[in-house]
Write a protein that holds these residues in place. Sequence first.
Motif, PDB file in Angstrom:
ATOM      1  N   LEU A 153       0.829  -1.203   0.000  1.00 34.37           N
ATOM      2  CA  LEU A 153       0.000   0.000   0.000  1.00 34.37           C
ATOM      3  C   LEU A 153       0.863   1.252   0.000  1.00 34.37           C
ATOM      4  O   LEU A 153       1.954   1.276   0.568  1.00 34.37           O
ATOM      5  CB  LEU A 153      -0.926   0.023   1.220  1.00 34.37           C
ATOM      6  N   GLU A 154       0.348   2.294  -0.633  1.00 36.80           N
ATOM      7  CA  GLU A 154       1.032   3.586  -0.698  1.00 36.80           C
ATOM      8  C   GLU A 154       0.051   4.693  -0.338  1.00 36.80           C
ATOM      9  O   GLU A 154      -1.165   4.526  -0.469  1.00 36.80           O
ATOM     10  CB  GLU A 154       1.596   3.823  -2.106  1.00 36.80           C
ATOM     11  N   VAL A 155       0.582   5.825   0.088  1.00 40.42           N
ATOM     12  CA  VAL A 155      -0.245   6.990   0.426  1.00 40.42           C
ATOM     13  C   VAL A 155       0.309   8.202  -0.315  1.00 40.42           C
ATOM     14  O   VAL A 155       1.522   8.377  -0.419  1.00 40.42           O
ATOM     15  CB  VAL A 155      -0.240   7.265   1.943  1.00 40.42           C
ATOM     16  N   ARG A 156      -0.580   9.007  -0.829  1.00 38.16           N
ATOM     17  CA  ARG A 156      -0.175  10.267  -1.471  1.00 38.16           C
ATOM     18  C   ARG A 156      -1.279  11.288  -1.289  1.00 38.16           C
ATOM     19  O   ARG A 156      -2.411  10.957  -0.933  1.00 38.16           O
ATOM     20  CB  ARG A 156       0.119  10.066  -2.952  1.00 38.16           C
ATOM     21  N   GLN A 157      -0.938  12.558  -1.557  1.00 43.34           N
ATOM     22  CA  GLN A 157      -1.934  13.620  -1.453  1.00 43.34           C
ATOM     23  C   GLN A 157      -2.877  13.570  -2.648  1.00 43.34           C
ATOM     24  O   GLN A 157      -2.459  13.334  -3.789  1.00 43.34           O
ATOM     25  CB  GLN A 157      -1.265  14.990  -1.371  1.00 43.34           C
ATOM     26  N   MET A 158      -4.145  13.772  -2.378  1.00 39.74           N
ATOM     27  CA  MET A 158      -5.166  13.724  -3.418  1.00 39.74           C
ATOM     28  C   MET A 158      -5.032  14.879  -4.397  1.00 39.74           C
ATOM     29  O   MET A 158      -4.740  16.008  -4.012  1.00 39.74           O
ATOM     30  CB  MET A 158      -6.546  13.780  -2.763  1.00 39.74           C
ATOM     31  N   ARG A 159      -5.262  14.609  -5.656  1.00 42.00           N
ATOM     32  CA  ARG A 159      -5.350  15.662  -6.658  1.00 42.00           C
ATOM     33  C   ARG A 159      -6.761  16.257  -6.628  1.00 42.00           C
ATOM     34  O   ARG A 159      -7.722  15.545  -6.293  1.00 42.00           O
ATOM     35  CB  ARG A 159      -5.066  15.117  -8.061  1.00 42.00           C
ATOM     36  N   PRO A 160      -6.922  17.537  -6.984  1.00 44.99           N
ATOM     37  CA  PRO A 160      -8.262  18.162  -6.955  1.00 44.99           C
ATOM     38  C   PRO A 160      -9.299  17.413  -7.779  1.00 44.99           C
ATOM     39  O   PRO A 160     -10.474  17.371  -7.408  1.00 44.99           O
ATOM     40  CB  PRO A 160      -8.007  19.562  -7.520  1.00 44.99           C
ATOM     41  N   ASP A 161      -8.876  16.800  -8.897  1.00 41.37           N
ATOM     42  CA  ASP A 161      -9.839  16.109  -9.753  1.00 41.37           C
ATOM     43  C   ASP A 161     -10.256  14.742  -9.194  1.00 41.37           C
ATOM     44  O   ASP A 161     -11.066  14.036  -9.803  1.00 41.37           O
ATOM     45  CB  ASP A 161      -9.284  15.952 -11.170  1.00 41.37           C
ATOM     46  N   GLU A 162      -9.735  14.371  -8.021  1.00 40.00           N
ATOM     47  CA  GLU A 162     -10.082  13.099  -7.404  1.00 40.00           C
ATOM     48  C   GLU A 162     -11.064  13.261  -6.238  1.00 40.00           C
ATOM     49  O   GLU A 162     -11.309  12.312  -5.495  1.00 40.00           O
ATOM     50  CB  GLU A 162      -8.822  12.391  -6.891  1.00 40.00           C
ATOM     51  N   LEU A 163     -11.630  14.451  -6.092  1.00 39.87           N
ATOM     52  CA  LEU A 163     -12.510  14.709  -4.953  1.00 39.87           C
ATOM     53  C   LEU A 163     -13.730  13.789  -4.950  1.00 39.87           C
ATOM     54  O   LEU A 163     -14.206  13.376  -3.891  1.00 39.87           O
ATOM     55  CB  LEU A 163     -12.948  16.176  -4.945  1.00 39.87           C
ATOM     56  N   GLU A 164     -14.244  13.454  -6.118  1.00 45.63           N
ATOM     57  CA  GLU A 164     -15.398  12.561  -6.185  1.00 45.63           C
ATOM     58  C   GLU A 164     -15.056  11.179  -5.617  1.00 45.63           C
ATOM     59  O   GLU A 164     -15.902  10.529  -5.003  1.00 45.63           O
ATOM     60  CB  GLU A 164     -15.892  12.431  -7.625  1.00 45.63           C
TER      61      GLU A 164
END
Length: 425
Positions: free
Chosen positions: A191-202
Motif C-alpha cells: 500500500l502507498e499513500v499520497r496527497q489527493m489531486r483536486p480532480d479526485e474529490l469525487e
Amino acid sequence: MRINEVTAQEFTAFAEQHPLYSFYQTTEWANLKHHTGWDHHYLLMSDENKSVAGCMVLVKDTPLHKKICYAPRGFLIDYHNESLVAEFTRQIKAFLKQEQGIFLKIDPPVLYREKDINGDLVPDGIDNRQVVDTLKRLGYRHYGFGKSIAKELQPRWVFVLDLQGKDKKTLFQNFNSNTKRSIKRAESFGLEVRQMRPDELEEFKKIMQHTADRRGFLDRSFSYYQNMMEETKEHCKIFLCFLDTKKAITNLEQTKQSLIAKKERYEQQLKENPSHQKAINQQNEVMRQLASLEKKLDTTITLQKQYGNKITLGGSMFLQYGKEMLYLFGGSYADFMYMNPQYLIQWYSIQYALDHGIHVYNFYGIDGHIKEDGEMHGVYEFKKGFDGKVVEYIGEFDLIIHPLYYQLYKFSFALYGKMKRIKHH
C-alpha cells in the motif's frame, strides 16, 4: 478599553500571534461558513492603541427575526485575567445586542484538567477549574462536562500527539505493538499513500459515503467537500491510500525470488551439516515468510483481475494551519480494511507533519467515556495506539443577550429536533 469591528487583515495580524489561535478563527473558516448562511464580524478590543483581546463572531438569522451568534473556539483572550474577560464580555454583549443577537456561544480550547494517555489526571498537572467558575460568575451558562462527542459543536474531548523534539524513529517506537504491526502489514501488501489531486474529490466523496452507509451516519454533501477545498486552499490536505497492483505484484515476485534463494542456501548448509540448528531455524523462518508472501501474491493477483491496476482503499482529510495538523475525518472501503489503510494514512500524515515543522498532531475528537467499552471506544483505542494524550476542554458556554428570545429559541430548537427524530424513525 473599547471593542471595535476591524478588517480581516487587522484581525488576522493580532490573531496569528495569540496562543489560542486556531483554524476556526481564520478568514478561510469564515468564508466556508458563509456557504451555510453564516455572516461574520471581526472584533478587537484595544487598550491605549494595543489590541488585548478579540474574536471572530459568526451570526445567523432565525425565524424569530433575531440572530444566533457563535465565536468558534471562543475568544482570543487571557481567560485567567478576570477583569479583562469581564470587560470584554460587557462590551461584546452590548455590540451583539445592537446586531439583534439572542445569545453568543463559545467553546474555548482551554484545558480543563491535565490528563495522560489513559485519561487519568496528571498529578500536579494543569488545572483550569477557576476559568469555568469565572465565566459562570460573569453570566455565561455552562453546558456542563458532557462526554458524548455527538452533542458538541466542536469536540470537548480530543487526542493530541506532541511532535516537538521527536524524530520518525522515536515516534514509531512509541506506537503500541498493534499499531506498529498494522502499519507493517499495510506496507507488506504494497500500500502507498499520497496527497489527493483536486480532480479526485469525487473518489474521496465515494469513500466517505461508503463509510457513512456502513457505520450508519449521514455523510456531508459533495458541495461541502468542494467548498472546503476551495476556501481552505493549501491548508486542506486529503491523503489517499491506494494499491498499485501491478507494482505490488512485481515487488512481491522479486521478494519471492530473494526468499527462494535464501531457502536454497539453507538447504545446501543442511546437506553439509543436517544438525546445524541455526540453519534449521533460518530455513523454517524463510518457509514461513514464503507461505505468507504466496498468500499476499495470490490476493493481489485476484484484486488486479477484479479491480485493475489501481485501487483506492481509503482516504482522510486534514487541516494544516500554523504549528498544528488537525485530523478531521476519514474512511475506508470495507472490502479492504484488512489491509489497514487507515493506519498507513495516519503514519504518513504524522511524518508529513514532522517534515513540515508542525508541533502538534491533533487526532481531534474522541468520546469522553474513555474507561467504558462503548460505541466510540474503538476510535479512542485507534488514536491511542499512535501515542499522545487525552485533552479535555472546559466546554461550551452561552452568553445570553436576550433572555426571552433565548427561551423561545431553545424551545423551538428542541421541538425541531424532536420532529426530526420522529420523521427519521
